[in-house]
Motif scaffolding. Sequence first.
Motif, PDB file in Angstrom:
ATOM      1  N   THR A 251       0.840  -1.201   0.000  1.00 50.08           N
ATOM      2  CA  THR A 251       0.000   0.000   0.000  1.00 50.08           C
ATOM      3  C   THR A 251       0.876   1.253   0.000  1.00 50.08           C
ATOM      4  N   ALA A 252       1.936   1.238   0.813  1.00 51.77           N
ATOM      5  CA  ALA A 252       2.825   2.406   0.876  1.00 51.77           C
ATOM      6  C   ALA A 252       3.515   2.619  -0.473  1.00 51.77           C
ATOM      7  N   LYS A 254       2.374   1.973  -3.349  1.00 50.71           N
ATOM      8  CA  LYS A 254       1.428   2.432  -4.384  1.00 50.71           C
ATOM      9  C   LYS A 254       0.932   3.854  -4.154  1.00 50.71           C
ATOM     10  N   SER A 255       1.443   4.520  -3.104  1.00 49.84           N
ATOM     11  CA  SER A 255       0.826   5.802  -2.724  1.00 49.84           C
ATOM     12  C   SER A 255       1.399   7.012  -3.464  1.00 49.84           C
ATOM     13  N   ASP A 256       2.363   6.822  -4.365  1.00 50.50           N
ATOM     14  CA  ASP A 256       2.970   7.989  -5.022  1.00 50.50           C
ATOM     15  C   ASP A 256       1.988   8.642  -5.997  1.00 50.50           C
ATOM     16  N   LYS A 260      -1.529   8.469  -9.959  1.00 50.69           N
ATOM     17  CA  LYS A 260      -2.800   9.175 -10.169  1.00 50.69           C
ATOM     18  C   LYS A 260      -2.708  10.134 -11.364  1.00 50.69           C
ATOM     19  N   SER A 284       5.618   2.388   6.481  1.00 48.41           N
ATOM     20  CA  SER A 284       4.692   1.276   6.770  1.00 48.41           C
ATOM     21  C   SER A 284       5.226   0.352   7.873  1.00 48.41           C
TER      22      SER A 284
END
Length: 397
Positions: A251-252, A254-256, A260, A284
């Motif tokens: 999850t961490a 994929k947060s960049d 988006k 994380s």
Amino acid sequence: MNRNLERLITIAQKPVRRIIGLMSGTSLDGLDVALCAISGSGMDTRVTLEHFDTVPYPLNVKDEIRKVFAKDTISFQQLCLLNPWLANLHAQWILDCLQKWNVAAEEVDIIASHGQTVYHSPKILHRLPDFPNATLQIVDGDHIAVKTGIITLSDFRQKHIAAGGEGAPLALYGDYCLFSKRGEDRIMLNMGGIANFTFLPGDLDAAGVFVTDTGPGNTLLDAFARECFQAEYDKDALFAKQGTVNESLLTALKSDPFFKASFPRTTGPELFSKAYVKAAQERSNTTHLSPYDIMATLTRFSADTITDALKSVLQEGKYYAVYVSGGGAHNPLLTGLIRERLPRLQLHTTDELGIAGDAKEAVLFAILANEALCGEGIDFGKPGMPAITMGKLSFPA
Ligand SMILES: Nc1ncnc2c1ncn2[C@@H]1O[C@H](COP(=O)(O)OP(=O)(O)OP(=O)(O)O)[C@@H](O)[C@H]1O
Ligand SMILES: CC(=O)N[C@H]1[C@@H]2OC[C@@H](O2)[C@@H](O)[C@@H]1O[C@H](C)C(=O)O
């Protein structure tokens, strides 16, 4: 008239041109050398891949490139020296390949040299409002032309930026000319250091084509295989298969904001680096993970971000043919995860279309050179995908 210009015009008018496409990508694994026989241009382009070899980069070459590769702070002397040094090596390896293939240099019309990307810095990465998209490829074409005696086109990415793009991905131009098929919506997925795909609509409408980088392919796997196992890469995913995916780290990772940003978006190892993973581990609380679990999580990270990008463009219930290329196509865990996540899609390799997956990017640069000589600039009608031909000319004399 300069006799090189006369020669160039003759080459442009030949029914079949023999063009060597060169690619050395972000994985720094070696120089791909593809000798292509090309006729026509644009949608009438036809290619026969006559010979292909990858010349592995010797360890000392990798080490010298890594001193500047994707780094913010480097020695200018090192960068300056690498430019002709690597060009001379590339030229020598081309001559070695020609000798091995029993082809005389005089029988080759053009060399299309991608060069070595040392830094890629689109606005979404540098975020400096006063500066444009930027990218830097070394390996100067003049050195290749002089040493081989073959007219060379190089430095393909600058005009793309000048005309409003990010300098990448350039794959769409060749993908569109070579692999579009009436009646079949196709996705050309390349998994190199960085992964990207081109969507080719079955109605052949250039306005329906698009392309994007999706994020990491093998770059993080290679970096951690080197750091944790002193291996150049995770061959057949033997390390990752022994680990367990850590969902918090995933999850961490994929947060960049990159994930988006709108298409086409491009990236590189400047962002997806060991530091990126270590920062995600800190956030994380997963700094204790075993190297095997890190490899498993990084493989899932590549697979998920590739499939998420694909899913965002696929229409429910429609059939798409996916053609995979690049070194990641040899990673059974990565391709298995992609299959699992996109069960309705059939994954083929570009080998089935007559171009070996490992050769595809080198062939695409040969097509770009062919377009520079004989094409007109394909109009995709979208920002970031300009209607241009690319490549700078170097004459041998
Ligand atoms: N058998 C294999 N198992 C796992 N990974 C593999 C295998 N063979 C190749 N690879 C991966 O493929 C990488 C090389 O891929 P490729 O040559 O397509 O990258 P590249 O062209 O340098 O990258 P880019 O397209 O981003 O510029 C290797 O570094 C390795 O990670
Ligand atoms: C700046 C740069 O060298 N980008 C490469 C890299 O490797 C894969 C991906 O990132 C892609 O955007 C591009 O190469 C391919 C050949 C392209 O331009 O389509």
